[in-house]
Design a protein around this motif. Structure first.
Motif, PDB file in Angstrom:
ATOM      1  N   SER A  33       0.815  -1.125   0.062  1.00 16.42           N
ATOM      2  CA  SER A  33      -0.103  -0.154   0.118  1.00 16.42           C
ATOM      3  C   SER A  33       0.559   1.419  -0.084  1.00 16.42           C
ATOM      4  CB  SER A  33      -0.964   0.068   1.094  1.00 16.42           C
ATOM      5  OG  SER A  33      -0.292   0.270   2.514  1.00 16.42           O
ATOM      6  N   ASP A  34       1.797   1.227   0.709  1.00 16.01           N
ATOM      7  CA  ASP A  34       2.826   2.426   0.802  1.00 16.01           C
ATOM      8  C   ASP A  34       3.443   2.824  -0.715  1.00 16.01           C
ATOM      9  OD1 ASP A  34       2.674   2.646   3.422  1.00 16.01           O
ATOM     10  OD2 ASP A  34       4.608   1.925   4.039  1.00 16.01           O
ATOM     11  N   LYS A  35       3.992   1.697  -1.318  1.00 13.89           N
ATOM     12  CA  LYS A  35       4.276   1.916  -2.718  1.00 13.89           C
ATOM     13  C   LYS A  35       3.252   2.383  -3.574  1.00 13.89           C
ATOM     14  CE  LYS A  35       8.055  -1.592  -2.348  1.00 13.89           C
ATOM     15  NZ  LYS A  35       8.416  -2.878  -2.726  1.00 13.89           N
ATOM     16  N   VAL A  36       1.947   1.941  -3.773  1.00 16.32           N
ATOM     17  CA  VAL A  36       0.904   2.214  -4.363  1.00 16.32           C
ATOM     18  C   VAL A  36       0.339   3.899  -3.966  1.00 16.32           C
ATOM     19  CG1 VAL A  36      -1.551   1.761  -5.116  1.00 16.32           C
ATOM     20  CG2 VAL A  36       0.201  -0.107  -4.701  1.00 16.32           C
ATOM     21  N   PHE A  37       0.206   4.059  -2.964  1.00 21.20           N
ATOM     22  CA  PHE A  37      -0.202   5.204  -2.391  1.00 21.20           C
ATOM     23  C   PHE A  37       0.956   6.377  -2.763  1.00 21.20           C
ATOM     24  CE2 PHE A  37      -2.961   3.151   1.241  1.00 21.20           C
ATOM     25  CZ  PHE A  37      -4.057   3.018   0.080  1.00 21.20           C
ATOM     26  N   ASP A  38       2.122   5.986  -2.623  1.00 18.42           N
ATOM     27  CA  ASP A  38       3.312   7.139  -2.988  1.00 18.42           C
ATOM     28  C   ASP A  38       3.313   7.240  -4.428  1.00 18.42           C
ATOM     29  OD1 ASP A  38       4.103   7.210  -0.366  1.00 18.42           O
ATOM     30  OD2 ASP A  38       5.808   5.832  -0.454  1.00 18.42           O
ATOM     31  N   GLY A  39       3.111   6.208  -5.167  1.00 22.32           N
ATOM     32  CA  GLY A  39       3.042   6.403  -6.736  1.00 22.32           C
ATOM     33  C   GLY A  39       1.796   7.059  -7.240  1.00 22.32           C
ATOM     34  N   VAL A  40       0.635   6.819  -6.743  1.00 21.19           N
ATOM     35  CA  VAL A  40      -0.463   7.623  -7.059  1.00 21.19           C
ATOM     36  C   VAL A  40      -0.277   9.172  -6.607  1.00 21.19           C
ATOM     37  CG1 VAL A  40      -2.829   7.883  -6.441  1.00 21.19           C
ATOM     38  CG2 VAL A  40      -2.152   5.604  -7.051  1.00 21.19           C
ATOM     39  N   ALA A  41       0.112   9.313  -5.276  1.00 25.41           N
ATOM     40  CA  ALA A  41       0.197  10.735  -4.849  1.00 25.41           C
ATOM     41  C   ALA A  41       1.125  11.564  -5.814  1.00 25.41           C
ATOM     42  CB  ALA A  41       0.625  10.727  -3.373  1.00 25.41           C
ATOM     43  N   ASP A  42       2.420  10.805  -6.259  1.00 29.80           N
ATOM     44  CA  ASP A  42       3.451  11.559  -6.860  1.00 29.80           C
ATOM     45  C   ASP A  42       2.949  11.681  -8.526  1.00 29.80           C
ATOM     46  OD1 ASP A  42       5.298  11.240  -4.835  1.00 29.80           O
ATOM     47  OD2 ASP A  42       6.391   9.699  -5.680  1.00 29.80           O
ATOM     48  N   ALA A  43       1.910  10.898  -8.990  1.00 27.08           N
ATOM     49  CA  ALA A  43       1.563  11.216 -10.228  1.00 27.08           C
ATOM     50  C   ALA A  43       0.578  12.189 -10.189  1.00 27.08           C
ATOM     51  CB  ALA A  43       0.817   9.801 -10.816  1.00 27.08           C
ATOM     52  N   LYS A  45       0.429  14.763  -8.074  1.00 28.69           N
ATOM     53  CA  LYS A  45       1.091  15.968  -7.888  1.00 28.69           C
ATOM     54  C   LYS A  45       1.823  16.516  -9.237  1.00 28.69           C
ATOM     55  CE  LYS A  45       2.741  15.301  -2.956  1.00 28.69           C
ATOM     56  NZ  LYS A  45       3.734  14.993  -2.099  1.00 28.69           N
ATOM     57  N   LYS A  46       2.352  15.729  -9.722  1.00 29.46           N
ATOM     58  CA  LYS A  46       3.010  15.868 -11.219  1.00 29.46           C
ATOM     59  C   LYS A  46       1.814  16.373 -12.242  1.00 29.46           C
ATOM     60  CE  LYS A  46       5.919  14.363 -14.903  1.00 29.46           C
ATOM     61  NZ  LYS A  46       6.634  12.791 -15.214  1.00 29.46           N
ATOM     62  N   VAL A  47       0.778  15.708 -12.228  1.00 31.93           N
ATOM     63  CA  VAL A  47      -0.372  16.466 -13.294  1.00 31.93           C
ATOM     64  C   VAL A  47      -1.092  17.719 -12.742  1.00 31.93           C
ATOM     65  CG1 VAL A  47      -2.740  15.939 -13.615  1.00 31.93           C
ATOM     66  CG2 VAL A  47      -1.266  14.097 -13.901  1.00 31.93           C
ATOM     67  N   THR A  48      -0.975  18.030 -11.456  1.00 32.97           N
ATOM     68  CA  THR A  48      -1.676  19.309 -10.816  1.00 32.97           C
ATOM     69  C   THR A  48      -0.407  20.279 -10.618  1.00 32.97           C
ATOM     70  OG1 THR A  48      -1.387  18.559  -8.382  1.00 32.97           O
ATOM     71  CG2 THR A  48      -3.325  18.063  -9.571  1.00 32.97           C
ATOM     72  N   GLY A  49       0.825  20.070 -10.818  1.00 33.43           N
ATOM     73  CA  GLY A  49       1.792  20.765 -10.776  1.00 33.43           C
ATOM     74  C   GLY A  49       2.160  21.321  -9.504  1.00 33.43           C
ATOM     75  N   GLY A  50       1.833  20.566  -8.276  1.00 31.10           N
ATOM     76  CA  GLY A  50       2.424  20.915  -7.170  1.00 31.10           C
ATOM     77  C   GLY A  50       1.362  21.873  -6.467  1.00 31.10           C
ATOM     78  N   LYS A  51       0.192  22.266  -7.070  1.00 30.83           N
ATOM     79  CA  LYS A  51      -0.795  23.100  -6.586  1.00 30.83           C
ATOM     80  C   LYS A  51      -1.577  22.724  -5.512  1.00 30.83           C
ATOM     81  CE  LYS A  51      -4.414  26.075  -8.134  1.00 30.83           C
ATOM     82  NZ  LYS A  51      -5.348  26.602  -9.167  1.00 30.83           N
ATOM     83  N   ALA A  59      -4.793  13.351   1.732  1.00 34.17           N
ATOM     84  CA  ALA A  59      -5.513  12.210   1.640  1.00 34.17           C
ATOM     85  C   ALA A  59      -4.718  10.920   1.450  1.00 34.17           C
ATOM     86  CB  ALA A  59      -5.934  12.398   0.200  1.00 34.17           C
ATOM     87  N   ARG A  60      -3.247  10.964   1.043  1.00 29.57           N
ATOM     88  CA  ARG A  60      -2.633   9.697   1.028  1.00 29.57           C
ATOM     89  C   ARG A  60      -2.374   9.267   2.437  1.00 29.57           C
ATOM     90  NH1 ARG A  60       1.256   6.966   2.912  1.00 29.57           N
ATOM     91  NH2 ARG A  60       2.445   6.003   1.844  1.00 29.57           N
ATOM     92  N   ASP A  61      -2.175   9.897   3.525  1.00 26.97           N
ATOM     93  CA  ASP A  61      -1.911   9.577   4.833  1.00 26.97           C
ATOM     94  C   ASP A  61      -3.016   8.881   5.292  1.00 26.97           C
ATOM     95  OD1 ASP A  61       0.889  10.379   4.624  1.00 26.97           O
ATOM     96  OD2 ASP A  61       0.290  12.119   5.750  1.00 26.97           O
ATOM     97  N   GLU A  62      -4.283   9.570   4.830  1.00 26.44           N
ATOM     98  CA  GLU A  62      -5.483   9.251   5.442  1.00 26.44           C
ATOM     99  C   GLU A  62      -5.773   7.472   4.915  1.00 26.44           C
ATOM    100  OE1 GLU A  62      -8.047   9.934   8.006  1.00 26.44           O
ATOM    101  OE2 GLU A  62      -6.379  11.420   8.447  1.00 26.44           O
ATOM    102  N   ALA A  63      -5.560   7.507   3.689  1.00 27.92           N
ATOM    103  CA  ALA A  63      -5.611   6.293   2.964  1.00 27.92           C
ATOM    104  C   ALA A  63      -4.732   5.082   3.620  1.00 27.92           C
ATOM    105  CB  ALA A  63      -5.489   6.399   1.528  1.00 27.92           C
TER     106      ALA A  63
END
Length: 70
Positions: A33-43, A45-51, A59-63
Protein backbone atom coordinates in the motif's frame (compact mmCIF):
# COMPACT_ATOMS: atom_id res chain seq x y z
CA UNK A 1 -29.16 -3.25 -10.74
CA UNK A 2 -29.64 -6.35 -8.64
CA UNK A 3 -26.32 -7.66 -9.97
CA UNK A 4 -24.44 -4.64 -8.68
CA UNK A 5 -26.15 -4.88 -5.29
CA UNK A 6 -25.21 -8.57 -5.06
CA UNK A 7 -21.58 -7.81 -5.86
CA UNK A 8 -21.54 -5.01 -3.29
CA UNK A 9 -22.97 -7.26 -0.57
CA UNK A 10 -20.49 -10.03 -1.38
CA UNK A 11 -17.60 -7.57 -1.33
CA UNK A 12 -18.70 -6.20 2.03
CA UNK A 13 -19.01 -9.69 3.44
CA UNK A 14 -15.58 -10.63 2.06
CA UNK A 15 -13.96 -7.53 3.58
CA UNK A 16 -15.49 -8.26 6.99
CA UNK A 17 -13.97 -11.74 7.13
CA UNK A 18 -11.40 -12.02 9.93
CA UNK A 19 -8.72 -13.51 7.68
CA UNK A 20 -9.15 -10.70 5.16
CA UNK A 21 -8.92 -8.10 7.92
CA UNK A 22 -5.74 -9.76 9.20
CA UNK A 23 -4.26 -9.68 5.68
CA UNK A 24 -5.14 -6.00 5.27
CA UNK A 25 -3.33 -5.23 8.53
CA UNK A 26 -0.19 -7.23 7.66
CA UNK A 27 3.33 -5.98 7.03
CA UNK A 28 3.09 -7.09 3.40
CA UNK A 29 -0.09 -5.06 2.90
CA UNK A 30 1.68 -2.09 4.47
CA UNK A 31 4.61 -2.37 2.06
CA UNK A 32 2.41 -2.76 -1.00
CA UNK A 33 0.00 0.00 0.00
CA UNK A 34 2.85 2.42 0.72
CA UNK A 35 4.26 1.88 -2.77
CA UNK A 36 0.86 2.23 -4.43
CA UNK A 37 -0.17 5.29 -2.43
CA UNK A 38 3.21 6.97 -2.97
CA UNK A 39 3.05 6.32 -6.71
CA UNK A 40 -0.49 7.64 -7.03
CA UNK A 41 0.30 10.70 -4.91
CA UNK A 42 3.41 11.48 -6.97
CA UNK A 43 1.48 11.11 -10.23
CA UNK A 44 -1.32 13.40 -9.06
CA UNK A 45 1.20 15.96 -7.79
CA UNK A 46 2.89 15.95 -11.19
CA UNK A 47 -0.41 16.43 -13.02
CA UNK A 48 -1.51 19.25 -10.72
CA UNK A 49 1.87 20.97 -10.87
CA UNK A 50 2.34 20.98 -7.11
CA UNK A 51 -0.69 23.18 -6.56
CA UNK A 52 -2.42 20.72 -4.21
CA UNK A 53 0.53 18.89 -2.64
CA UNK A 54 -0.67 19.43 0.95
CA UNK A 55 -4.14 18.07 0.20
CA UNK A 56 -2.72 15.15 -1.76
CA UNK A 57 -0.38 14.25 1.11
CA UNK A 58 -3.25 14.43 3.59
CA UNK A 59 -5.45 12.16 1.44
CA UNK A 60 -2.53 9.73 0.99
CA UNK A 61 -1.94 9.59 4.75
CA UNK A 62 -5.63 9.02 5.49
CA UNK A 63 -5.79 6.16 2.98
CA UNK A 64 -2.60 4.66 4.42
CA UNK A 65 -4.10 4.58 7.91
CA UNK A 66 -6.76 2.16 6.68
CA UNK A 67 -4.46 -0.45 5.12
CA UNK A 68 -1.42 -2.10 6.65
CA UNK A 69 -0.11 -1.95 10.16
CA UNK A 70 1.28 1.57 10.43
Amino acid sequence: MAGFDDITKKAQSFLQDGKVQDALKSEKAEDVSDKVFDGVADAVKKVTGGKYDDKIDKARDEADKRIGNE
